[in-house]
Design an enzyme around this catalytic site. Structure first.
Site, PDB file in Angstrom:
ATOM      1  CB  THR A 147      -0.940   0.035   1.222  1.00  0.00           C
ATOM      2  OG1 THR A 147      -1.605   1.300   1.275  1.00  0.00           O
ATOM      3  CG2 THR A 147      -0.192  -0.170   2.512  1.00  0.00           C
ATOM      4  CB  SER A 182      -3.439   2.276  10.666  1.00  0.00           C
ATOM      5  OG  SER A 182      -3.198   1.426   9.548  1.00  0.00           O
ATOM      6  CE1 TYR A 184      -3.729  -3.565   5.120  1.00  0.00           C
ATOM      7  CE2 TYR A 184      -3.909  -1.179   4.891  1.00  0.00           C
ATOM      8  CZ  TYR A 184      -3.755  -2.431   4.322  1.00  0.00           C
ATOM      9  OH  TYR A 184      -3.599  -2.552   2.959  1.00  0.00           O
ATOM     10  CG  HIS A 185      -1.654   1.963   6.465  1.00  0.00           C
ATOM     11  ND1 HIS A 185      -2.770   2.502   7.065  1.00  0.00           N
ATOM     12  CD2 HIS A 185      -1.889   1.988   5.131  1.00  0.00           C
ATOM     13  CE1 HIS A 185      -3.626   2.858   6.134  1.00  0.00           C
ATOM     14  NE2 HIS A 185      -3.131   2.552   4.948  1.00  0.00           N
ATOM     15  CE  LYS A 188      -1.019  -5.475   2.740  1.00  0.00           C
ATOM     16  NZ  LYS A 188      -0.888  -6.766   2.023  1.00  0.00           N
TER      17      LYS A 188
END
Length: 389
Positions: A147, A182, A184-185, A188
């Site tokens: 991302t 975050s 989530y980020h 990645k």
């Protein structure tokens, strides 16, 4: 030989698998465990578009596009035994890894969701990298959708790949700093580092496709039959801002722009994202790089207010009376930040932009007006707090 698409039941994964199979004679194997459907349901949301079962999708692909080389395997990529068996049986020449818990807000709900997101996402990627290495598949092209969110929002242009660092007269290219915002980020960000290490230690050819905010409901292949449609999330947790704005428009609410809304975000249409992943998957061994390559999968940045105004303008074509309003920004952010991101390598890959933002919005509104009941019955899942007060 074959091509594996993980997360092949998902928003980007399904149309990507379908396009690869439609353009190739090779066997294309979809891998999924249907978790995305469960995560969305767990937050009280739903896809605006009815999602066919995987069996119905495969049947429609055969009937509509003559695709007979597409098949499905159910399994959990965090299970190392499953991954090893998958790779040994199918011996893929390419793996498009689009399986992940993709929502930053979902990962921020509490510690349990943060832990799950990090375990799920990073374990799957590590299993694939070690699985390819330890099952003697060193030439398999591993393509992962990471991302652009790993970059954060720096005040200087973002390169497509490494950055040059200088110190005491010496310089070298180093990985671009990860400034993710975050849990989530950060998965990645860690994936990007692990992919780089997998290339260096195992020699795996790696394409790290740093995907921008994806918008849209259709690709060339999914338009042909409703059974082929991909999912469309519009809630706070799984729906991106463009999709939430479109849902507000269809439900008759004003589009609420926080503050000035002049900050630009990186975007790419579903059509362009699918095209890039397909071209990488179908690039033959002689032409693809044997290196670790970063692609910024973005076609253009768009400001939040510009996005809202475009949706309002296109809404006129659907007899939607869309109002754009500005409200006090509850977030601590620069409302005028102008994202600059290099994308020469990615644009060279796809040749040209296949769908602009206006065209993508037209697709979205055409779809959502057909399924407006799903929107209005779940409006509590996408309305901002300012409208609920």
């Amino acid at each position: 030989m074959s091509i594996i698409v993980t997360g092949g039941d998902g928003y980007v994964g399904w149309p990507t698998a379908l396009r690869i199979a439609e353009r190739s004679d090779e066997r294309v194997i979809i891998v999924d465990n249907f978790s995305r459907r469960e995560w969305v349901e767990s937050v009280g949301a739903t896809s605006a578009t009815p999602i066919s079962s995987i069996e119905e999708r495969l049947e429609a692909a055969r009937e509509v596009h003559g695709v007979r080389n597409l098949s499905f395997v159910e399994g959990d990529l965090t299970d190392r035994g499953f991954v090893d068996q998958l790779l040994r049986v199918h011996e893929p020449r390419a793996v498009v890894h689009a399986a992940a818990q993709p929502s930053a807000p979902y990962s921020q709900i509490n510690g349990e969701r943060a832990n799950f997101t990090q375990h799920n996402n990073m374990q799957a990627t590590r299993n694939l990298a070690f699985g390819l290495h330890e099952n003697d598949l060193p030439d398999t092209h591993l393509i992962e959708t990471t991302t652009t969110g790993v970059y954060g929002a720096p005040d200087f242009p973002i390169p497509e790949g490494g950055a040059v660092m200088e110190n005491e007269g010496q310089s070298d290219e180093v990985p671009y700093p990860a400034m993710a915002g975050s849990w989530y980020h950060l998965t990645k960000s860690h994936d990007a580092a692990n992919l780089r290490l997998a290339h260096r230690q195992f020699g795996l050819p790696i394409s790290d496709v740093r995907t921008a905010i994806v918008y849209g409901t259709e690709t060339e292949e999914t338009r042909a039959d409703d059974r082929l449609k991909t999912r469309f999330d519009f809630d706070y947790y799984f729906g991106v801002v463009a999709h939430r704005f479109c849902a507000q428009a269809v439900a008759g609410y004003p589009l609420t722009v926080y503050g000035k809304g002049e900050q630009r975000k990186p975007f790419v249409s579903l059509e362009d994202a699918v095209e890039g992943l397909t071209r990488l998957a179908l690039t033959d061994h002689a032409e693809r790089p044997d290196e670790h390559v970063v692609y910024n999968q973005v076609t253009r940045p768009i400001s939040i207010v510009g996005m809202a105004e475009t949706i309002a303008s296109v809404g006129d074509e659907f007899d939607l009376d869309v109002e754009v309003t500005h409200v006090e920004n509850p977030r601590d952010e620069d409302e005028t930040h102008q994202m600059e991101m290099a994308n020469d390598r990615y644009m060279s890959l796809i040749g040209e932009q296949r769908q602009n933002f206006e065209g993508g919005v037209r697709d979205i509104l055409e779809t959502l007006t057909r399924y407006s009941d799903a929107i209005t019955s779940h409006e509590d899942r996408f309305l901002p707090d300012v409208l609920e007060e």
